[in-house]
Design a protein around this motif. Structure first.
Motif, PDB file in Angstrom:
ATOM      1  N   ASP A 145       0.922  -1.253  -0.079  1.00  0.00           N
ATOM      2  CA  ASP A 145       0.099   0.010  -0.071  1.00  0.00           C
ATOM      3  C   ASP A 145       0.957   1.317   0.213  1.00  0.00           C
ATOM      4  N   VAL A 146       0.508   2.271  -0.855  1.00  0.00           N
ATOM      5  CA  VAL A 146       1.103   3.460  -0.519  1.00  0.00           C
ATOM      6  C   VAL A 146       0.321   4.460   0.298  1.00  0.00           C
ATOM      7  N   LEU A 147       1.140   5.003   1.385  1.00  0.00           N
ATOM      8  CA  LEU A 147       0.521   5.823   2.201  1.00  0.00           C
ATOM      9  C   LEU A 147       0.895   7.123   2.027  1.00  0.00           C
ATOM     10  N   THR A 148      -0.212   8.083   1.873  1.00  0.00           N
ATOM     11  CA  THR A 148      -0.148   9.357   1.885  1.00  0.00           C
ATOM     12  C   THR A 148      -0.492  10.378   2.882  1.00  0.00           C
ATOM     13  N   ILE A 149       0.550  11.247   3.245  1.00  0.00           N
ATOM     14  CA  ILE A 149      -0.166  12.237   4.441  1.00  0.00           C
ATOM     15  C   ILE A 149      -0.111  13.756   3.894  1.00  0.00           C
ATOM     16  N   LEU A 150      -1.463  13.929   4.091  1.00  0.00           N
ATOM     17  CA  LEU A 150      -1.881  15.377   3.358  1.00  0.00           C
ATOM     18  C   LEU A 150      -2.281  16.257   4.453  1.00  0.00           C
ATOM     19  N   PRO A 151      -1.926  17.626   4.447  1.00  0.00           N
ATOM     20  CA  PRO A 151      -2.163  18.602   5.498  1.00  0.00           C
ATOM     21  C   PRO A 151      -3.614  19.109   4.808  1.00  0.00           C
ATOM     22  N   GLY A 152      -4.565  19.577   5.667  1.00  0.00           N
ATOM     23  CA  GLY A 152      -6.006  19.912   5.309  1.00  0.00           C
ATOM     24  C   GLY A 152      -6.013  21.037   4.599  1.00  0.00           C
ATOM     25  N   PRO A 153      -5.082  22.250   4.857  1.00  0.00           N
ATOM     26  CA  PRO A 153      -5.150  23.254   3.946  1.00  0.00           C
ATOM     27  C   PRO A 153      -5.020  23.099   2.601  1.00  0.00           C
ATOM     28  N   ASN A 156      -8.787  21.341  -2.827  1.00  0.00           N
ATOM     29  CA  ASN A 156      -9.584  20.266  -3.190  1.00  0.00           C
ATOM     30  C   ASN A 156      -9.066  19.415  -4.307  1.00  0.00           C
ATOM     31  N   ASP A 157      -8.602  20.045  -5.412  1.00  0.00           N
ATOM     32  CA  ASP A 157      -8.189  19.550  -6.483  1.00  0.00           C
ATOM     33  C   ASP A 157      -6.778  18.570  -6.296  1.00  0.00           C
ATOM     34  N   VAL A 158      -5.994  19.164  -5.199  1.00  0.00           N
ATOM     35  CA  VAL A 158      -4.979  18.524  -4.853  1.00  0.00           C
ATOM     36  C   VAL A 158      -5.016  17.438  -4.119  1.00  0.00           C
ATOM     37  N   LEU A 159      -6.060  17.620  -3.135  1.00  0.00           N
ATOM     38  CA  LEU A 159      -6.381  16.370  -2.097  1.00  0.00           C
ATOM     39  C   LEU A 159      -7.123  15.226  -3.062  1.00  0.00           C
ATOM     40  N   LYS A 160      -7.765  15.611  -3.689  1.00  0.00           N
ATOM     41  CA  LYS A 160      -8.612  14.459  -4.520  1.00  0.00           C
ATOM     42  C   LYS A 160      -7.748  13.706  -5.409  1.00  0.00           C
ATOM     43  N   ALA A 161      -6.635  14.306  -5.921  1.00  0.00           N
ATOM     44  CA  ALA A 161      -5.575  13.547  -6.906  1.00  0.00           C
ATOM     45  C   ALA A 161      -4.812  12.846  -6.105  1.00  0.00           C
TER      46      ALA A 161
END
Length: 243
Positions: A145-153, A156-161
């Motif tokens: 599995d690939v685990l990705t850590i994303l900052p909430g700020p 949306n386009d970046v988060l979705k991708a």
């Protein structure tokens, strides 16, 4: 001989989650420094409080906590100068850091300014992400599995991708972005495999499937864990721990 600079990871909040090494250094260092917001107590100090001694010198580093930008470089420049005086006098300095010093930790900015001048050691800590997965009862990632850590700020386009490209995701720094991110996750059809964890390891800890959270905002110490990877049981068994 100068003193030694330590960056101590304290974990997510429970004082018992300090490592033995962090505890040893914390209790033996004559100078203890920690970040402190300008509008309240230091969370890092609260974690370490059971182990502090009255004879230790405490050096709060006041960091403004607000949405608008502030002169952060000036804050860390001044803090580095203050700590260098103790180091030059031969005193070891332990800088307290919530979670892990190099995982979005403020200590990295002091490290940048001081590590080339003084012997320095970074002691890793239990991150809130690992603690959240343990509390939720579901793995962060398995096998390939690939685990990705994303900052909430992030937009949306970046988060979705990034979410679409990963099998497992942790979204941190929710706060005022929570409502927007929750709507995005629902739109992507991922709400059933998303867990919400708030104030992990503290008395006010809250754990729930995202679909059961009704609020439109979340505290700073909260995160979302999405799992859509190789372990089918982890997707279907969203283990909820009642509190």
């Amino acid at each position: 001989m100068t003193g030694r600079l330590y960056g101590l990871g304290l974990g997510p909040g429970d004082p018992e989650l300090l490592t033995l090494k962090a505890h040893r250094i914390l209790t033996h260092s004559p100078v203890i420094a920690y970040p402190q917001p300008d509008n309240g107590p230091s969370f890092a100090r609260q974690i370490a409080a059971p182990y502090l001694r009255p004879d230790q010198l405490e050096v709060p580093i006041i960091v403004p906590m607000r949405v608008e930008r502030f002169p952060a470089q000036d804050v860390y420049d001044e803090a580095a100068e203050r700590l260098s005086r103790h180091l030059d006098a031969g005193a070891d300095v332990a800088v307290l850091c919530e979670g892990d010093p190099f995982f979005y930790g403020s200590f990295m900015y002091l490290f940048e300014r001081l590590a080339h001048r003084y012997p320095t050691e970074v002691v890793p800590g239990v991150s809130s992400m690992m603690a959240a997965a343990a509390a939720y009862g579901r793995p962060l990632a398995a096998r390939n599995d690939v685990l990705t850590i994303l900052p909430g700020p992030l937009d949306n386009d970046v988060l979705k991708a990034r979410i679409e490209a990963s099998q497992a995701v942790a979204i941190i720094k929710l706060g005022r972005h929570f409502s927007r991110i929750r709507a995005l996750i629902a739109e992507m059809g991922l709400a059933p495999c998303t867990g919400y964890v708030e104030r992990v390891s503290l008395d006010a800890e809250r754990i729930s499937p995202l679909a059961e959270i009704a609020e439109n905002s979340a505290p700073y110490f909260s995160m979302l864990l999405i799992y859509k990877g190789a372990e089918g049981w982890a997707i279907s068994s969203a283990a909820r721990l009642e509190r």
